[in-house]
Design a protein around this motif. Structure first.
Motif, PDB file in Angstrom:
ATOM      1  N   SER A 106       0.854  -1.200   0.000  1.00  0.00           N
ATOM      2  CA  SER A 106       0.000   0.000   0.000  1.00  0.00           C
ATOM      3  C   SER A 106       0.873   1.227   0.000  1.00  0.00           C
ATOM      4  O   SER A 106       2.027   1.204   0.442  1.00  0.00           O
ATOM      5  N   VAL A 107       0.320   2.310  -0.502  1.00  0.00           N
ATOM      6  CA  VAL A 107       0.992   3.607  -0.489  1.00  0.00           C
ATOM      7  C   VAL A 107       0.128   4.566   0.320  1.00  0.00           C
ATOM      8  O   VAL A 107      -1.094   4.629   0.128  1.00  0.00           O
ATOM      9  N   CYS A 108       0.759   5.295   1.242  1.00  0.00           N
ATOM     10  CA  CYS A 108       0.071   6.341   1.996  1.00  0.00           C
ATOM     11  C   CYS A 108      -1.142   5.770   2.743  1.00  0.00           C
ATOM     12  O   CYS A 108      -1.042   4.740   3.406  1.00  0.00           O
ATOM     13  N   SER A 109      -2.309   6.410   2.617  1.00  0.00           N
ATOM     14  CA  SER A 109      -3.498   5.964   3.340  1.00  0.00           C
ATOM     15  C   SER A 109      -4.098   4.695   2.772  1.00  0.00           C
ATOM     16  O   SER A 109      -5.079   4.178   3.306  1.00  0.00           O
ATOM     17  N   GLY A 110      -3.510   4.146   1.700  1.00  0.00           N
ATOM     18  CA  GLY A 110      -3.932   2.834   1.237  1.00  0.00           C
ATOM     19  C   GLY A 110      -3.793   1.783   2.312  1.00  0.00           C
ATOM     20  O   GLY A 110      -4.474   0.741   2.281  1.00  0.00           O
ATOM     21  N   ALA A 111      -2.938   2.034   3.320  1.00  0.00           N
ATOM     22  CA  ALA A 111      -2.799   1.107   4.447  1.00  0.00           C
ATOM     23  C   ALA A 111      -4.118   0.925   5.193  1.00  0.00           C
ATOM     24  O   ALA A 111      -4.373  -0.136   5.773  1.00  0.00           O
ATOM     25  N   LEU A 112      -4.970   1.952   5.194  1.00  0.00           N
ATOM     26  CA  LEU A 112      -6.267   1.830   5.862  1.00  0.00           C
ATOM     27  C   LEU A 112      -7.134   0.771   5.194  1.00  0.00           C
ATOM     28  O   LEU A 112      -7.862   0.033   5.862  1.00  0.00           O
ATOM     29  N   ASP A 153       6.806  -6.385   6.312  1.00  0.00           N
ATOM     30  CA  ASP A 153       6.509  -7.399   7.328  1.00  0.00           C
ATOM     31  C   ASP A 153       6.018  -8.639   6.586  1.00  0.00           C
ATOM     32  O   ASP A 153       4.869  -8.699   6.142  1.00  0.00           O
ATOM     33  N   GLY A 154       6.888  -9.605   6.420  1.00  0.00           N
ATOM     34  CA  GLY A 154       6.539 -10.772   5.624  1.00  0.00           C
ATOM     35  C   GLY A 154       6.367 -10.379   4.167  1.00  0.00           C
ATOM     36  O   GLY A 154       7.227  -9.722   3.577  1.00  0.00           O
ATOM     37  N   ASN A 155       5.224 -10.750   3.601  1.00  0.00           N
ATOM     38  CA  ASN A 155       4.968 -10.394   2.194  1.00  0.00           C
ATOM     39  C   ASN A 155       4.114  -9.140   2.066  1.00  0.00           C
ATOM     40  O   ASN A 155       3.592  -8.844   0.991  1.00  0.00           O
ATOM     41  N   VAL A 156       3.969  -8.405   3.168  1.00  0.00           N
ATOM     42  CA  VAL A 156       3.153  -7.190   3.177  1.00  0.00           C
ATOM     43  C   VAL A 156       4.070  -5.980   3.382  1.00  0.00           C
ATOM     44  O   VAL A 156       4.828  -5.912   4.350  1.00  0.00           O
ATOM     45  N   TRP A 157       3.979  -5.041   2.433  1.00  0.00           N
ATOM     46  CA  TRP A 157       4.765  -3.812   2.480  1.00  0.00           C
ATOM     47  C   TRP A 157       3.807  -2.619   2.560  1.00  0.00           C
ATOM     48  O   TRP A 157       2.822  -2.564   1.825  1.00  0.00           O
ATOM     49  N   THR A 158       4.118  -1.671   3.430  1.00  0.00           N
ATOM     50  CA  THR A 158       3.345  -0.432   3.507  1.00  0.00           C
ATOM     51  C   THR A 158       4.313   0.735   3.430  1.00  0.00           C
ATOM     52  O   THR A 158       5.465   0.631   3.862  1.00  0.00           O
ATOM     53  N   SER A 159       3.849   1.866   2.874  1.00  0.00           N
ATOM     54  CA  SER A 159       4.754   3.008   2.746  1.00  0.00           C
ATOM     55  C   SER A 159       4.107   4.265   3.299  1.00  0.00           C
ATOM     56  O   SER A 159       2.888   4.337   3.486  1.00  0.00           O
ATOM     57  N   ALA A 160       4.953   5.250   3.518  1.00  0.00           N
ATOM     58  CA  ALA A 160       4.494   6.561   3.974  1.00  0.00           C
ATOM     59  C   ALA A 160       3.817   7.284   2.815  1.00  0.00           C
ATOM     60  O   ALA A 160       3.456   6.690   1.814  1.00  0.00           O
ATOM     61  N   GLY A 161       3.672   8.592   2.951  1.00  0.00           N
ATOM     62  CA  GLY A 161       2.838   9.332   2.022  1.00  0.00           C
ATOM     63  C   GLY A 161       3.465   9.648   0.682  1.00  0.00           C
ATOM     64  O   GLY A 161       4.662   9.890   0.562  1.00  0.00           O
ATOM     65  N   VAL A 162       2.650   9.629  -0.334  1.00  0.00           N
ATOM     66  CA  VAL A 162       2.856  10.208  -1.653  1.00  0.00           C
ATOM     67  C   VAL A 162       4.171   9.740  -2.289  1.00  0.00           C
ATOM     68  O   VAL A 162       4.233   8.643  -2.840  1.00  0.00           O
ATOM     69  N   THR A 163       5.245  10.555  -2.254  1.00  0.00           N
ATOM     70  CA  THR A 163       6.477  10.194  -2.956  1.00  0.00           C
ATOM     71  C   THR A 163       7.144   8.968  -2.357  1.00  0.00           C
ATOM     72  O   THR A 163       7.985   8.348  -3.028  1.00  0.00           O
ATOM     73  N   ALA A 164       6.804   8.593  -1.126  1.00  0.00           N
ATOM     74  CA  ALA A 164       7.371   7.372  -0.547  1.00  0.00           C
ATOM     75  C   ALA A 164       6.961   6.146  -1.346  1.00  0.00           C
ATOM     76  O   ALA A 164       7.614   5.103  -1.257  1.00  0.00           O
ATOM     77  N   GLY A 165       5.883   6.249  -2.130  1.00  0.00           N
ATOM     78  CA  GLY A 165       5.508   5.140  -3.001  1.00  0.00           C
ATOM     79  C   GLY A 165       6.580   4.833  -4.028  1.00  0.00           C
ATOM     80  O   GLY A 165       6.752   3.677  -4.442  1.00  0.00           O
ATOM     81  N   VAL A 166       7.318   5.866  -4.472  1.00  0.00           N
ATOM     82  CA  VAL A 166       8.434   5.651  -5.388  1.00  0.00           C
ATOM     83  C   VAL A 166       9.532   4.861  -4.687  1.00  0.00           C
ATOM     84  O   VAL A 166      10.108   3.920  -5.247  1.00  0.00           O
ATOM     85  N   ASP A 167       9.837   5.230  -3.436  1.00  0.00           N
ATOM     86  CA  ASP A 167      10.839   4.487  -2.668  1.00  0.00           C
ATOM     87  C   ASP A 167      10.413   3.038  -2.466  1.00  0.00           C
ATOM     88  O   ASP A 167      11.227   2.120  -2.567  1.00  0.00           O
ATOM     89  N   LEU A 168       9.134   2.847  -2.178  1.00  0.00           N
ATOM     90  CA  LEU A 168       8.615   1.496  -2.013  1.00  0.00           C
ATOM     91  C   LEU A 168       8.792   0.692  -3.294  1.00  0.00           C
ATOM     92  O   LEU A 168       9.283  -0.446  -3.277  1.00  0.00           O
ATOM     93  N   ALA A 169       8.399   1.271  -4.420  1.00  0.00           N
ATOM     94  CA  ALA A 169       8.509   0.563  -5.692  1.00  0.00           C
ATOM     95  C   ALA A 169       9.969   0.250  -6.020  1.00  0.00           C
ATOM     96  O   ALA A 169      10.287  -0.838  -6.514  1.00  0.00           O
TER      97      ALA A 169
END
Length: 321
Positions: A106-112, A153-169
């Motif tokens: 998930s990216v940003c509030s997608g974690a919700l 955490d295992g096969n689940v990744w969550t990221s902080a807001g907005v541009t952090a999605g680029v870091d996650l990817a």
């Protein structure tokens, strides 16, 4: 075979939550060839889905018609997340696709949405710092850490807001293909060179105020981008086209700290990033961060974080592993 990435969006989603990772995967696909990525975007209904900024994305396949197998499921966030949390079609669709996916993100509030689907129960997760308390309050079974830019955490990744999605990817690309490809993609997109997930959402220069004056804002950006340059007050005053006395007074008034203190904090933050993303010896870290010698690096680092550079690197690497 190409790795299939499915990104879930909804009306009012944050465009960069989808577009940033999609561009990372697209460039990685171009560079990796046959072992790259195929990106699909889905929503509850096919057709036009409008982001919060008014730009529309065309969805070809509605959520209920997306089938497996899926390599990576990614759920975008946005300012309308709370409005769509009760949407059982959306949340149920995410839960169903999670069962078909090797990796859930998930990216940003997608974690919700992941939490609403029960996918974060008993897991450590992060999100945009502004909604960390909301995630923590609504879903007490989730171990919320509001500091990192992304968490695995295992096969689940969550990221902080907005541009952090680029870091996650970029981290996902590094996991799949190695850090060299991730670095090449980062350079191709002209983004920061793969920030590790344990890096804080709050960098040190952010603690200063952005000056009201555009020339001073540009100077502040110059300082942050060029830590090894001559950043003495006389040099900065010349760069700003001001007398030293006037420059020091105006910078302090607008940035909330004297220029010398800002330079030290910026260089300390540059050193911290180098310790996180490189294995450079301390001599090189000190030189590239503009701190000169390992002794100065140690003093500055200890002044700001009460820890030695070597201990920080060991602790950070242990956190990452």
């Amino acid at each position: 075979m190409q790795r299939r990435v499915v990104i879930v969006v909804f009306e009012g989603f944050q465009l960069l939550d989808m577009a940033g990772p999609a561009d990372v995967f697209a460039l990685a696909d171009l560079m990796a060839g046959a072992d790259g990525y195929q990106v699909e975007v889905t929503a509850v209904r096919a057709g036009s889905v409008t982001a919060h900024n008014g730009i529309a994305t065309v969805v070809s396949t509605p959520l209920h018609r997306v089938d497996g197998p899926i390599d990576t499921l990614m759920v975008a966030g946005g300012l309308t997340t709370m409005e769509f949390l009760p949407d059982r079609e959306l949340v149920g669709g995410i839960e169903r696709l999670a069962c078909l996916s090797r990796r859930i993100t998930s990216v940003c509030s997608g974690a919700l949405f992941l939490a609403e689907a029960g996918l974060l129960d008993g897991r450590r997760a992060t999100t945009h710092w502004l909604i960390a308390d909301t995630l923590r309050g609504r879903y007490p079974r989730v171990d919320v850490d509001a500091d990192p830019i992304y968490v695995k955490d295992g096969n689940v990744w969550t990221s902080a807001g907005v541009t952090a999605g680029v870091d996650l990817a970029l981290a996902l690309v590094a996991e799949d293909h190695g850090h060299r490809l991730a670095r090449d993609v980062a350079c191709g997109l002209v983004v920061y060179l793969h920030r590790p997930g344990g890096q804080s959402q709050f960098s040190m220069p952010m603690s200063a105020f952005p000056p009201r004056s555009e020339p001073l804002r540009e100077l502040q950006a110059f300082i942050d981008a060029n830590p090894a340059d001559d950043l003495s007050v006389p040099a900065l005053a010349r760069h700003a086209g001001m007398s030293e006395r006037h420059f020091s007074r105006v910078f302090t008034e607008q940035a909330g700290m004297p220029p010398g203190r800002y330079v030290e904090r910026s260089r300390a933050d540059a050193a911290r990033r180098l310790l996180e993303v490189t294995d450079h010896p301390l001599e090189r870290v000190a030189r590239e961060a503009g701190l000169g010698t390992p002794e100065t690096l140690y003093r500055v680092f200890h002044r700001h974080w009460r820890i030695s550079p070597g201990a920080y690197r060991r602790r950070f690497q242990a956190k990452e592993s």
